[in-house]
Every structure is written in structure tokens, then in C-alpha cells.
Design an enzyme around this catalytic site. Structure first.
Site, mmCIF file in Angstrom:
data_model
loop_
_atom_site.group_PDB
_atom_site.id
_atom_site.type_symbol
_atom_site.label_atom_id
_atom_site.label_comp_id
_atom_site.label_asym_id
_atom_site.label_seq_id
_atom_site.Cartn_x
_atom_site.Cartn_y
_atom_site.Cartn_z
ATOM 1 N N PHE A 10 61.426 -14.357 -31.041
ATOM 2 C CA PHE A 10 62.878 -14.524 -31.226
ATOM 3 C C PHE A 10 63.394 -13.421 -32.143
ATOM 4 O O PHE A 10 64.016 -13.661 -33.163
ATOM 5 C CB PHE A 10 63.195 -15.923 -31.788
ATOM 6 C CG PHE A 10 64.609 -16.378 -31.533
ATOM 7 C CD1 PHE A 10 65.193 -16.240 -30.281
ATOM 8 C CD2 PHE A 10 65.365 -16.959 -32.561
ATOM 9 C CE1 PHE A 10 66.504 -16.670 -30.048
ATOM 10 C CE2 PHE A 10 66.671 -17.401 -32.340
ATOM 11 C CZ PHE A 10 67.232 -17.254 -31.081
ATOM 12 N N LYS A 130 57.033 -3.095 -22.237
ATOM 13 C CA LYS A 130 56.326 -2.341 -21.196
ATOM 14 C C LYS A 130 54.869 -2.759 -20.998
ATOM 15 O O LYS A 130 54.306 -2.537 -19.922
ATOM 16 C CB LYS A 130 56.305 -0.836 -21.548
ATOM 17 C CG LYS A 130 57.631 -0.136 -21.490
ATOM 18 C CD LYS A 130 57.467 1.367 -21.605
ATOM 19 C CE LYS A 130 56.851 1.815 -22.922
ATOM 20 N NZ LYS A 130 57.702 1.501 -24.093
ATOM 21 N N VAL A 157 62.011 -0.071 -18.100
ATOM 22 C CA VAL A 157 62.176 1.374 -17.892
ATOM 23 C C VAL A 157 63.476 1.904 -18.504
ATOM 24 O O VAL A 157 63.450 2.815 -19.325
ATOM 25 C CB VAL A 157 62.055 1.755 -16.395
ATOM 26 C CG1 VAL A 157 62.340 3.239 -16.186
ATOM 27 C CG2 VAL A 157 60.650 1.440 -15.896
ATOM 28 N N GLY A 211 68.877 4.813 -36.462
ATOM 29 C CA GLY A 211 68.113 3.711 -35.887
ATOM 30 C C GLY A 211 67.573 4.005 -34.498
ATOM 31 O O GLY A 211 67.013 3.130 -33.847
ATOM 32 N N GLU A 214 61.933 5.390 -34.880
ATOM 33 C CA GLU A 214 61.193 4.573 -35.838
ATOM 34 C C GLU A 214 60.779 5.440 -37.029
ATOM 35 O O GLU A 214 60.804 6.668 -36.960
ATOM 36 C CB GLU A 214 59.892 4.053 -35.191
ATOM 37 C CG GLU A 214 60.050 3.430 -33.839
ATOM 38 C CD GLU A 214 60.348 1.940 -33.915
ATOM 39 O OE1 GLU A 214 59.979 1.314 -34.922
ATOM 40 O OE2 GLU A 214 60.965 1.422 -32.980
ATOM 41 N N ASP A 225 56.065 6.847 -24.997
ATOM 42 C CA ASP A 225 56.998 5.854 -24.466
ATOM 43 C C ASP A 225 57.373 6.222 -23.022
ATOM 44 O O ASP A 225 57.318 5.378 -22.118
ATOM 45 C CB ASP A 225 58.245 5.808 -25.365
ATOM 46 C CG ASP A 225 59.348 4.949 -24.782
ATOM 47 O OD1 ASP A 225 59.157 3.722 -24.686
ATOM 48 O OD2 ASP A 225 60.397 5.501 -24.395
ATOM 49 N N LYS A 229 56.575 4.486 -18.950
ATOM 50 C CA LYS A 229 57.584 4.276 -17.905
ATOM 51 C C LYS A 229 57.190 4.975 -16.607
ATOM 52 O O LYS A 229 57.418 4.449 -15.512
ATOM 53 C CB LYS A 229 58.944 4.732 -18.425
ATOM 54 C CG LYS A 229 59.392 3.825 -19.578
ATOM 55 C CD LYS A 229 60.557 4.342 -20.387
ATOM 56 C CE LYS A 229 60.900 3.338 -21.490
ATOM 57 N NZ LYS A 229 62.034 3.777 -22.333
ATOM 58 N N GLY A 326 69.268 -0.852 -26.531
ATOM 59 C CA GLY A 326 70.429 -1.567 -27.067
ATOM 60 C C GLY A 326 70.209 -3.066 -27.007
ATOM 61 O O GLY A 326 69.616 -3.577 -26.072
#
Lengths: 346, 346
Positions: A10, A130, A157, A211, A214, A225, A229, A326
Site C-alpha cells: 500500500f 516489472k 512498460v 524526484g 533515485e 530499467d 522493458k 506518475g
């Protein structure tokens, strides 16, 4: 019919989804007949609650905002507390498991085990993480099929931008020969800022302050990353069992202002391109910065935006541009999978 | 199960579809289980043939190429000849009617009557012609629903680029507040060439020589083609009964080299923008050339390419870029509707 959900985790995505379900409950019911109910949440740090008749979403969000602990969710007849993730997946009356736990990117755990438990319990599983798709697509998609449930992962993705659902619904029947794209907003933001004259280090710091990046930016700037994908696209869209270890991967951390200037002089632009390609030699994937001509639709993608171009035999190149991250967009990526599961659509 | 088709009209789009069905028959059957058969063609000028067990596609294409007349399709036990469009729609054993006849853009006829006949005969109808959707969406979609058949028209907005299917499958549940786009390749080509220094008249002639513009270019250059697409988006995607007469429409024929230069000086670019917008005042549509900033994803769309941006509350702006015309692309737009009808998907 009300679609019952159990959220494993959560954090940002789970709360983002809960907010959408709260804000849009009436609209979703009245316009498309979709009704969802959160019956359980199990979070390793924030605690766990379950009620077979549903939890109150406003109260859940309020409790998390105020105390950060689901133990403060008010008592109620029939309320269960403290169920761990596996018990929640296996023993609640949820139709779908929303897998949004904190997951190790190397092993994909515990998300992969959560998917296995969901499918063998006859529950759908939906996620934006992912790991399960990039590391265990073949096993998990077969397991879901055998149990006649769905494995939803639109958000893996390009978040809520339908990089996965668009080709599955609208390009099926074509031979998709290549998918290439900008799959990492952080690096695209850094490259955009470097083009404005910033050094790599300064642009990275700026991305961290906003932001986008990281504290440890390795996964973004070294291309890992994007590599995940590429692997997902190869498996899901091209139907080929490509693995991470098959994908040569180069990031952007070696690019200098001189490299940027060289591209500008040649009328080109650096982009970190993830690519998966099918030809007579089979499937291949790669991640690397490329100097692409300004006529390529990917060249005009600036800032943290993502984009993908599909090349096929019948439809010509088709490019999809949108957010790749987002809170609301990723919450929506989970919702759109749930809506399509509920209405029996891809 | 084999999906049986009757083609009403056998011009460019019908032949394009037939070529795809011939070339890709094995692949479509083996990869997605889709098998189609052309059982009938009825063309006002080229004649008509029908066989309940299917016609041979290679022979059909060969006959049309050699003599242009379906009367030269070889005799065969059970072959019927000379059925007009309505008899073909009503009395053949087709599952789907592919409506690709030559249709009056003012009245939408005879395509609208063909759709009515198809739906009341319990047959699906698929088309790339804008007329029926732009002029009679409300009536026809209701009629299709009442008869439990499908009304397919992906190709009417951006050919095989899924301007319609993408939002219906992947943005449902969001509140789509605006769709704006470049819906006419001819005018976008002319504007692209004008930016290279050509006068409007010269750029138009060049577009005509390349086959992008008709001898009478009015429908393209005055914006009427884009207007039809705006009306379709309002009705289908926004669910609002906007009519052509509600849409103020301005084309590009008044634009001069001085206008183009002014945009360049301001760091902008002229594009013929079709727009449909929903706000507290209801729905509104427009077609007009706009000077848009280079940061708008639509600004980088050059040549005959089309593009659309959807603005929604949950997914952020999503842009889709691709072909808006073409023999193969438009043939594919019919195929993708048929595939999704056959598999019971949107």
C-alpha cells in the site's frame, strides 16, 4: 458484479489506485458499469486488514495519511487483521490481486511468488512492477492460462500509456518486426537538460531534486530499467523468450557535453533507445544511447516523457507518446487492466 | 470458425483487403486462429459474384487486374452472378459486410443504407468510409446493438492507426476532455512543403502529382475531411451527438508564404488541427490551421503522417502517430475490425 480487490502493498501505486477508485466510483459505475471494492490490504510494514464485504477506501487513505499504520483502521464485525501476503492472496474472497509490494529487481521476489499464489488460487493478478513479467513471463502466463485467470501488467512498460494493450488489441494480425522506444523518463530528462547546456552530473542532480531519479540512479542511468522493458516487449508482444542476459545494455553516464554538441552539429539528438527486433536471425534486444535524426518521431520526445514506435508489415510505423511514470498514471494502469478483466476484454 | 465476408465495392480498399487475406491466410490462421473467406463481391461497375462456399481470392484479383470485370470470374457449380448490393447484403451467407462502395460524402449514401440492411439482416458491417459514422452514428450504432452485431470503422479516422480502438480499449474509465490532431495527410504534406519554401499552389500541385491530393482538392484543403473525423471522434469517443453543421471549419488555402515565415520567426509551425473538446459548456468541435509551439508533439508531425493527442484526467496526454491513408494500411484497418469481431473483442 462488484470486482473485489486485495492489495499486496500500500505504497504510492496502491494509494494512487485507491484514490482513483474513491474519486471515480460513481462515474465508473454509471458510465461503464465497473464497480470495484477493496476487501483486503496486506503491507509488510503498514499492516493488514481484510473484510469480505469490503473496506472503506476513504478511511483506509485517512488512516495511512494520519498514522501510516493499518492497525488504526477502525474495528468492525467480521474484520480480520494481520494476514500476511500469501494468506491474503489465498484466503480472501478477492477476484483480483493488485500486486504492488516492494520487490527485489534482481529476483522479482516476492512479487513472482505472489503471482503464483494468485493464479493457483484462481485469482487474477495485476501489477505495475516489472519483475514478474521481465523474469518469469513464460511460467506465469501459462499458469494464469491454466487457471483461467488473467495476468495484467500494462503499467510495466509505459505506466498508463498503453504500450502493451495498443499492439495486442490494434496490431494483432500484423508482423511486428521492431519495437523501439524511449522507456526511461529519468534519462530522457537528463539528456534534454544536457542539450540545454548542463553537464551530466548537474542534470542528474536536478533529476534527483525533482524526484525523477533515485538517490542511487544506477538502474535508470545505466539502462537496466529500459532493459527490463525490452525483455517484456520481446516476450509479450513478439512472443519470444528473450532474457535480460541476452540484452546488451549501455547507459548514458559516459555521455559528455562534447557528445551532445556533436549530435547537434549533425542535426541529430541523443536518446537512450531500447530496441527489440525480429529478423531472419531471430529476436534481439538492446539498450544504448543513439544519435537519431530529427525526422525520427522519437527525436522530438523531450523531458520525462516516454514513447514507443512499432514497425509492422501492414500498419506502417505507429508511435505512441505519453507519460512513463506518475502516481495517478500508474494507478490508472492498474485500473485499466482491472476494467478490461471485468469486461472480458484484452 | 471461418468468418465469411461479402464485399460491397471492389476498389482500392477492397482489393487491398483481398491481397492481405490472400498473402497472410496461413499466418492469420496459425498465429491467431483467424480464418476469413470472401463469399461475395458486389460492385456497381465491376459486376457481382457469390458462392456460399467461398470465392478464390487469387482468381478474383487476377480477373480484376486483367479485365476489370467480375463477369470473367470462372463458372462453378453454385455460383451466383449479378446480385446487387442489397440482395448481396441480405441474402448471402456472409457473417460480415465489408462496405467499401463509392459513397457520396454529402449524403453518406449508399453506404448508410448498406449498413442498415446489414444490421437488420443480422450481419456485422465494417468500413473505412466516413459517411455512415459521421452522418448517422447514433441510428446505426443503436441498430447494430439491437441486432447484436458490430459496427466497425477503425479506418475512418486514421486508417490502420488505431485512433478509435486505442481509447476504447485503453483509456476507458478516464474522462477524455479533448482530442486534437492532424487528421489530413494532404494538407500536412502541403504545409510541410510550404515550410521548405514552396508557394501554396506549387505544393498543392506536387501533392496532386504524388496522388495525395485529388484533382478537386476541396475536401482536403478546406478542412471538410478533417471535419468529418472531428464529428466521428465526438460521437464515438466522447459519446456526444455533434453534427458536421456544429463544427466551424477553416482550411489552409488562404495561408501564404508570409504566414509560414511568421510562424518560423515565432518558433512555431502551422498545422491544420481538428479538435473536439468537452467542458462545462458541453461539447465543441473545430477545424482550423493553428500556429502551434514546437514543444507540442503534433508540431513534429511532417509530410502525410497523421497524429492525435488525447487529454484525459487519469492518463495525461497520449499521442498516437501513424499513417492516415494507404492501400495496405486501410485494408488492414478493415482486417483489424474483422479480427476483433471474430474474437469477440472491442
Amino acid at each position: 458484479m462488484i470486482h473485489k480487490l486485495a492489495l499486496i502493498g500500500f505504497g504510492t501505486v496502491g494509494q494512487g489506485l485507491a484514490e482513483i477508485l474513491l474519486d471515480k466510483a460513481d462515474t465508473l459505475r454509471d458510465t461503464i458499469g465497473f464497480e470495484a471494492q477493496i476487501v483486503a490490504i496486506s503491507d509488510l510494514l503498514k499492516g493488514a486488514v481484510y473484510h469480505p464485504d469490503g473496506l472503506d477506501i476513504a478511511t483506509l487513505l485517512d488512516v495511512i495519511k494520519k498514522t501510516g499504520n493499518l492497525d488504526d483502521y477502525p474495528d468492525q464485525l467480521g474484520l480480520e487483521r494481520g494476514w500476511d501476503s500469501l494468506k491474503t492472496i489465498q484466503e480472501t474472497n478477492a477476484d483480483s490481486i493488485v500486486e504492488v509490494s516492494y520487490t527485489d529487481i534482481e529476483t522479482g521476489q516476492p512479487a513472482i511468488d505472489h503471482c503464483r499464489a494468485a493464479f493457483t488460487s484462481g485469482k487474477h493478478a495485476v501489477m505495475s512492477n516489472k519483475g514478474p513479467v521481465a523474469l518469469a513471463y513464460e511460467e506465469l502466463s501459462r499458469l494464469a492460462e491454466e487457471n483461467n485467470v488473467r495476468f495484467g501488467f500494462e503499467g510495466t512498460v509505459m505506466s498508463g500509456t498503453p504500450a502493451i494493450r495498443m499492439p495486442l488489441t490494434a496490431l494483432t494480425g500484423t508482423d511486428i518486426r521492431e519495437a523501439r522506444g524511449i522507456f526511461n523518463g529519468t534519462t530522457n530528462y537528463i539528456l534534454t537538460e544536457m542539450e540545454k547546456g548542463l553537464d551530466y552530473e548537474v542534470a542528474l542532480q536536478q533529476a534527483q531534486q525533482l524526484g525523477y531519479a533515485e538517490a542511487d540512479p544506477t538502474a535508470d542511468v545505466e539502462g537496466y530499467d529500459a532493459m527490463g522493458k525490452v525483455v517484456i516487449l520481446a516476450n509479450v508482444i513478439m512472443g519470444q523468450p528473450l532474457k535480460k542476459s541476452d540484452v546488451p545494455c549501455k547507459g548514458i553516464s559516459h555521455l559528455t557535453s562534447a557528445d551532445i554538441e556533436q549530435a547537434t552539429r549533425e542535426g541529430k539528438r541523443w536518446k537512450l533507445i531500447g530496441r527489440v527486433k525480429k529478423d531472419e536471425n531471430g529476436i534481439s534486444g538492446s539498450v544504448a544511447p543513439e544519435m537519431i535524426p530529427m525526422t525520427d518521431p522519437l527525436a522530438s520526445i523531450m523531458g520525462a516523457t516516454n514513447a514507443i514506435t512499432y514497425e509492422s508489415d501492414l500498419a506502417g510505423p505507429i508511435t505512441l507518446v505519453g507519460a512513463g511514470a506518475g502516481r495517478v498514471e500508474t494507478g490508472f494502469s492498474i485500473l485499466i487492466d482491472l476494467i478490461n478483466i471485468a469486461r472480458g476484454q484484452i
